[in-house]
Design a protein around this motif. Structure first.
Motif, PDB file in Angstrom:
ATOM      1  N   ALA A 157       1.743  -3.334  16.383  1.00  0.00           N
ATOM      2  CA  ALA A 157       3.258  -4.298  16.275  1.00  0.00           C
ATOM      3  C   ALA A 157       4.279  -3.354  15.862  1.00  0.00           C
ATOM      4  O   ALA A 157       4.149  -2.393  15.118  1.00  0.00           O
ATOM      5  CB  ALA A 157       3.030  -5.474  15.417  1.00  0.00           C
ATOM      6  N   PRO A 158       5.602  -3.665  16.222  1.00  0.00           N
ATOM      7  CA  PRO A 158       6.781  -2.596  15.944  1.00  0.00           C
ATOM      8  C   PRO A 158       7.092  -2.543  14.695  1.00  0.00           C
ATOM      9  O   PRO A 158       7.525  -1.587  14.039  1.00  0.00           O
ATOM     10  CB  PRO A 158       7.758  -3.248  16.838  1.00  0.00           C
ATOM     11  CG  PRO A 158       7.553  -4.526  17.054  1.00  0.00           C
ATOM     12  CD  PRO A 158       5.986  -4.459  17.189  1.00  0.00           C
ATOM     13  N   ASP A 159       6.474  -3.443  13.673  1.00  0.00           N
ATOM     14  CA  ASP A 159       6.828  -3.690  12.382  1.00  0.00           C
ATOM     15  C   ASP A 159       5.787  -2.854  11.530  1.00  0.00           C
ATOM     16  O   ASP A 159       5.935  -3.068  10.468  1.00  0.00           O
ATOM     17  CB  ASP A 159       7.399  -4.828  11.866  1.00  0.00           C
ATOM     18  CG  ASP A 159       6.256  -5.859  12.084  1.00  0.00           C
ATOM     19  OD1 ASP A 159       5.068  -5.472  12.599  1.00  0.00           O
ATOM     20  OD2 ASP A 159       6.479  -6.925  11.340  1.00  0.00           O
ATOM     21  N   VAL A 160       4.968  -2.562  11.895  1.00  0.00           N
ATOM     22  CA  VAL A 160       3.733  -1.582  11.321  1.00  0.00           C
ATOM     23  C   VAL A 160       3.738  -0.158  11.523  1.00  0.00           C
ATOM     24  O   VAL A 160       3.822   0.079  12.403  1.00  0.00           O
ATOM     25  CB  VAL A 160       2.456  -2.165  12.031  1.00  0.00           C
ATOM     26  CG1 VAL A 160       1.109  -1.572  11.288  1.00  0.00           C
ATOM     27  CG2 VAL A 160       2.287  -3.978  11.846  1.00  0.00           C
ATOM     28  N   LEU A 206       0.232  -3.071   5.401  1.00  0.00           N
ATOM     29  CA  LEU A 206      -0.982  -3.766   5.030  1.00  0.00           C
ATOM     30  C   LEU A 206      -0.332  -5.422   4.977  1.00  0.00           C
ATOM     31  O   LEU A 206       0.589  -5.683   4.187  1.00  0.00           O
ATOM     32  CB  LEU A 206      -1.707  -3.489   3.494  1.00  0.00           C
ATOM     33  CG  LEU A 206      -3.237  -3.774   3.645  1.00  0.00           C
ATOM     34  CD1 LEU A 206      -3.986  -3.042   5.025  1.00  0.00           C
ATOM     35  CD2 LEU A 206      -3.629  -3.525   2.318  1.00  0.00           C
ATOM     36  N   ILE A 207      -0.995  -6.415   5.659  1.00  0.00           N
ATOM     37  CA  ILE A 207      -0.540  -7.603   5.689  1.00  0.00           C
ATOM     38  C   ILE A 207      -1.579  -8.668   5.246  1.00  0.00           C
ATOM     39  O   ILE A 207      -2.563  -8.859   5.863  1.00  0.00           O
ATOM     40  CB  ILE A 207      -0.044  -7.976   6.961  1.00  0.00           C
ATOM     41  CG1 ILE A 207       0.789  -6.857   7.548  1.00  0.00           C
ATOM     42  CG2 ILE A 207       0.700  -9.340   7.104  1.00  0.00           C
ATOM     43  CD1 ILE A 207       1.197  -7.026   9.129  1.00  0.00           C
ATOM     44  N   GLY A 208      -1.286  -9.201   4.117  1.00  0.00           N
ATOM     45  CA  GLY A 208      -2.260 -10.508   3.664  1.00  0.00           C
ATOM     46  C   GLY A 208      -3.917 -10.255   3.493  1.00  0.00           C
ATOM     47  O   GLY A 208      -4.401 -10.990   4.208  1.00  0.00           O
ATOM     48  N   THR A 244      -5.929   3.890   4.515  1.00  0.00           N
ATOM     49  CA  THR A 244      -5.465   4.512   3.476  1.00  0.00           C
ATOM     50  C   THR A 244      -4.631   3.822   2.628  1.00  0.00           C
ATOM     51  O   THR A 244      -4.642   4.042   1.419  1.00  0.00           O
ATOM     52  CB  THR A 244      -4.832   5.961   3.949  1.00  0.00           C
ATOM     53  OG1 THR A 244      -5.813   6.673   4.916  1.00  0.00           O
ATOM     54  CG2 THR A 244      -4.518   6.576   2.922  1.00  0.00           C
ATOM     55  N   THR A 245      -3.644   3.240   2.960  1.00  0.00           N
ATOM     56  CA  THR A 245      -2.994   2.170   2.036  1.00  0.00           C
ATOM     57  C   THR A 245      -3.666   1.451   1.274  1.00  0.00           C
ATOM     58  O   THR A 245      -3.450   1.178   0.272  1.00  0.00           O
ATOM     59  CB  THR A 245      -1.869   1.290   3.048  1.00  0.00           C
ATOM     60  OG1 THR A 245      -0.986   2.285   3.517  1.00  0.00           O
ATOM     61  CG2 THR A 245      -1.113   0.363   2.089  1.00  0.00           C
ATOM     62  N   LEU A 246      -4.833   0.897   1.832  1.00  0.00           N
ATOM     63  CA  LEU A 246      -5.784  -0.016   1.202  1.00  0.00           C
ATOM     64  C   LEU A 246      -6.459   0.661   0.130  1.00  0.00           C
ATOM     65  O   LEU A 246      -6.462   0.146  -1.146  1.00  0.00           O
ATOM     66  CB  LEU A 246      -6.881  -0.674   2.166  1.00  0.00           C
ATOM     67  CG  LEU A 246      -8.085  -1.368   1.494  1.00  0.00           C
ATOM     68  CD1 LEU A 246      -7.601  -2.432   0.673  1.00  0.00           C
ATOM     69  CD2 LEU A 246      -9.109  -1.729   2.789  1.00  0.00           C
ATOM     70  N   ILE A 247      -7.009   2.020   0.262  1.00  0.00           N
ATOM     71  CA  ILE A 247      -7.761   2.505  -0.731  1.00  0.00           C
ATOM     72  C   ILE A 247      -6.587   2.921  -1.552  1.00  0.00           C
ATOM     73  O   ILE A 247      -6.964   2.964  -2.846  1.00  0.00           O
ATOM     74  CB  ILE A 247      -8.128   3.923  -0.202  1.00  0.00           C
ATOM     75  CG1 ILE A 247      -9.440   3.411   0.912  1.00  0.00           C
ATOM     76  CG2 ILE A 247      -8.625   4.797  -1.123  1.00  0.00           C
ATOM     77  CD1 ILE A 247     -10.006   4.574   1.533  1.00  0.00           C
ATOM     78  N   ARG A 248      -5.309   3.315  -1.528  1.00  0.00           N
ATOM     79  CA  ARG A 248      -4.211   3.792  -2.520  1.00  0.00           C
ATOM     80  C   ARG A 248      -3.889   2.508  -3.442  1.00  0.00           C
ATOM     81  O   ARG A 248      -3.769   2.478  -4.742  1.00  0.00           O
ATOM     82  CB  ARG A 248      -3.157   4.301  -1.851  1.00  0.00           C
ATOM     83  CG  ARG A 248      -3.389   5.475  -1.124  1.00  0.00           C
ATOM     84  CD  ARG A 248      -2.204   6.337  -0.468  1.00  0.00           C
ATOM     85  NE  ARG A 248      -2.411   7.671  -0.053  1.00  0.00           N
ATOM     86  CZ  ARG A 248      -1.615   8.165   0.964  1.00  0.00           C
ATOM     87  NH1 ARG A 248      -0.488   7.514   1.339  1.00  0.00           N
ATOM     88  NH2 ARG A 248      -1.962   9.368   1.467  1.00  0.00           N
ATOM     89  N   LEU A 249      -3.965   1.342  -2.823  1.00  0.00           N
ATOM     90  CA  LEU A 249      -3.864   0.212  -3.556  1.00  0.00           C
ATOM     91  C   LEU A 249      -5.041  -0.152  -4.430  1.00  0.00           C
ATOM     92  O   LEU A 249      -4.572  -0.298  -5.656  1.00  0.00           O
ATOM     93  CB  LEU A 249      -3.397  -1.016  -2.427  1.00  0.00           C
ATOM     94  CG  LEU A 249      -2.058  -0.951  -1.895  1.00  0.00           C
ATOM     95  CD1 LEU A 249      -2.191  -1.969  -0.830  1.00  0.00           C
ATOM     96  CD2 LEU A 249      -1.063  -1.281  -2.699  1.00  0.00           C
ATOM     97  N   ALA A 273      -4.641 -11.753  -0.727  1.00  0.00           N
ATOM     98  CA  ALA A 273      -3.465 -11.622   0.195  1.00  0.00           C
ATOM     99  C   ALA A 273      -2.648 -10.404   0.012  1.00  0.00           C
ATOM    100  O   ALA A 273      -1.380 -10.453  -0.277  1.00  0.00           O
ATOM    101  CB  ALA A 273      -2.581 -12.733  -0.244  1.00  0.00           C
ATOM    102  N   LEU A 274      -3.372  -9.220  -0.214  1.00  0.00           N
ATOM    103  CA  LEU A 274      -2.958  -7.952  -0.479  1.00  0.00           C
ATOM    104  C   LEU A 274      -1.939  -7.442   0.599  1.00  0.00           C
ATOM    105  O   LEU A 274      -2.570  -7.345   1.728  1.00  0.00           O
ATOM    106  CB  LEU A 274      -3.872  -6.765  -0.819  1.00  0.00           C
ATOM    107  CG  LEU A 274      -3.584  -5.626  -1.526  1.00  0.00           C
ATOM    108  CD1 LEU A 274      -3.072  -5.978  -2.722  1.00  0.00           C
ATOM    109  CD2 LEU A 274      -4.673  -4.571  -1.390  1.00  0.00           C
ATOM    110  N   ALA A 275      -0.670  -7.102   0.186  1.00  0.00           N
ATOM    111  CA  ALA A 275       0.341  -6.494   1.262  1.00  0.00           C
ATOM    112  C   ALA A 275       0.995  -5.290   0.698  1.00  0.00           C
ATOM    113  O   ALA A 275       1.267  -5.150  -0.539  1.00  0.00           O
ATOM    114  CB  ALA A 275       1.089  -7.694   1.605  1.00  0.00           C
ATOM    115  N   LYS A 276       1.476  -4.381   1.486  1.00  0.00           N
ATOM    116  CA  LYS A 276       2.346  -3.245   1.217  1.00  0.00           C
ATOM    117  C   LYS A 276       3.377  -3.088   2.236  1.00  0.00           C
ATOM    118  O   LYS A 276       3.057  -2.945   3.467  1.00  0.00           O
ATOM    119  CB  LYS A 276       1.392  -2.041   0.969  1.00  0.00           C
ATOM    120  CG  LYS A 276       2.355  -1.018   0.676  1.00  0.00           C
ATOM    121  CD  LYS A 276       3.131  -1.098  -0.808  1.00  0.00           C
ATOM    122  CE  LYS A 276       3.874   0.185  -1.047  1.00  0.00           C
ATOM    123  NZ  LYS A 276       4.669  -0.057  -2.376  1.00  0.00           N
ATOM    124  N   SER A 277       4.531  -3.220   1.875  1.00  0.00           N
ATOM    125  CA  SER A 277       5.475  -2.854   2.714  1.00  0.00           C
ATOM    126  C   SER A 277       6.318  -1.509   2.252  1.00  0.00           C
ATOM    127  O   SER A 277       6.665  -1.096   1.204  1.00  0.00           O
ATOM    128  CB  SER A 277       6.734  -4.075   3.050  1.00  0.00           C
ATOM    129  OG  SER A 277       5.870  -5.334   3.438  1.00  0.00           O
TER     130      SER A 277
END
Length: 304
Positions: free
Chosen positions: A295-298, A21-23, A45-50, A10-14
């Motif tokens: 989506a507008p929040d991504v 990244l969502i769930g 890239t967010t996934l890789i940095r995490l 459930a990896l997420a980054k806001s």
């Protein structure tokens, strides 16, 4: 059972109200090559940095060989090598000095394989980094990662700037890594590269994992393309189940078929077919079937 090379829960980054990244639940097994595809802003890239512990997740967690990518980052990094799409290297060092320094940072280098890689990528080790083209800088960081024989290779746009010959050299290296039991996570915009190399493919869109599987498992995402040439008039196939995008040019019919192709073939059996061609969807067609406005929040930033 072996421990997965990569596993996220459930990896997420806001970033404020922007969800990059969502769930995400993702698994890369030992000895497996997984390709990560998605348009800019999809979350690759967010996934890789995490995974590298460079970002703190907003929710969930990521593990490298069972080690938490945040709490156990040092131990996890001993088992992986990372290739970014573009690296900031030391401009005054030579290629040989850079490889020596990066090898010392990692702690283990296969010197015989290093020499083979330098030759394979036609890398001039006497040149200063500041004199290297983008393609040669990319070759340098590829050699630096591959020479470690790391258990896990995390590759973010690894062939950026490489010419087709060097891309083939890279593919050979990845196949060799798999043969040795190494795991690979490959993030790429090169659809042919992912199709040629990967055991499974993960498609990210707007921060979410929208599909994951082998090429065979993902064929259902796009229709079979059929082209038929007739010796007499072209029959009407618009009412046949699964048939769409019908286009008639002279005596040639082109259409797409989802699901079973049998109803179409049955209807054409006595229609004077002179030639029939069909092809499965390419990875590009599978990939593009998931494109659309995020989506507008991504996040739309390519760095996320």
């Amino acid at each position: 059972m072996t421990t997965p090379a990569i596993e996220t829960f459930a990896l997420a980054k806001s970033y404020g109200t922007t969800r990059a990244l969502i769930g995400l639940d993702l698994q890369v097994n030992e000895g497996e090559i997984v390709g990560c595809l998605g348009p800019n802003g999809a979350g690759k890239t967010t996934l890789i940095r995490l995974l590298l512990g460079l970002l703190i997740p907003s929710h969930g967690r990521a593990e490298i060989f069972g080690m938490d990518s945040q709490r156990d980052a040092v131990a996890a990094h001993r088992r992986l090598a990372y290739v970014p799409g573009e690296a900031n290297l030391w401009p005054t060092l030579s290629v040989a000095e850079t490889l020596r320094l990066l090898g010392q940072v990692n702690g283990k280098v296969d010197l015989t394989y290093q020499a083979e890689l330098i030759d394979r990528f036609s890398l001039d080790v006497t040149k200063r980094v500041r004199a290297l083209s983008k393609g040669n800088r990319q070759k340098l960081i590829l050699v630096a990662a591959l020479m470690t024989r790391a258990d896990l290779l995390i590759l973010d746009e690894p062939t950026s700037g490489l010419d087709p010959l060097m891309e083939q050299a890279f593919r050979l290296c990845v196949h060799e890594a798999k043969d040795r039991g190494q795991s690979v996570l490959l993030s790429s915009h090169s659809l042919s590269e992912v199709e040629a190399l990967c055991d499974r493919i993960a498609i990210l869109r707007a921060g979410r994992l929208v599909e994951m599987g082998t090429m065979a498992e993902m064929r259902h995402l796009s229709a079979l393309t059929v082209e038929v040439t007739f010796s007499r008039g072209v029959p009407d196939v618009t009412k046949i189940p699964g048939v769409s995008s019908v286009d008639v040019q002279g005596s040639t019919l082109r259409c797409q078929v989802r699901g079973s192709v049998e109803p179409l073939l049955n209807s054409l059996a006595n229609s004077g077919v002179r030639e029939l061609l069909s092809r499965e969807p390419s990875l590009e067609e599978l990939f593009l079937s998931h494109y659309g406005a995020p989506a507008p929040d991504v996040a739309n930033d390519s760095d996320q």
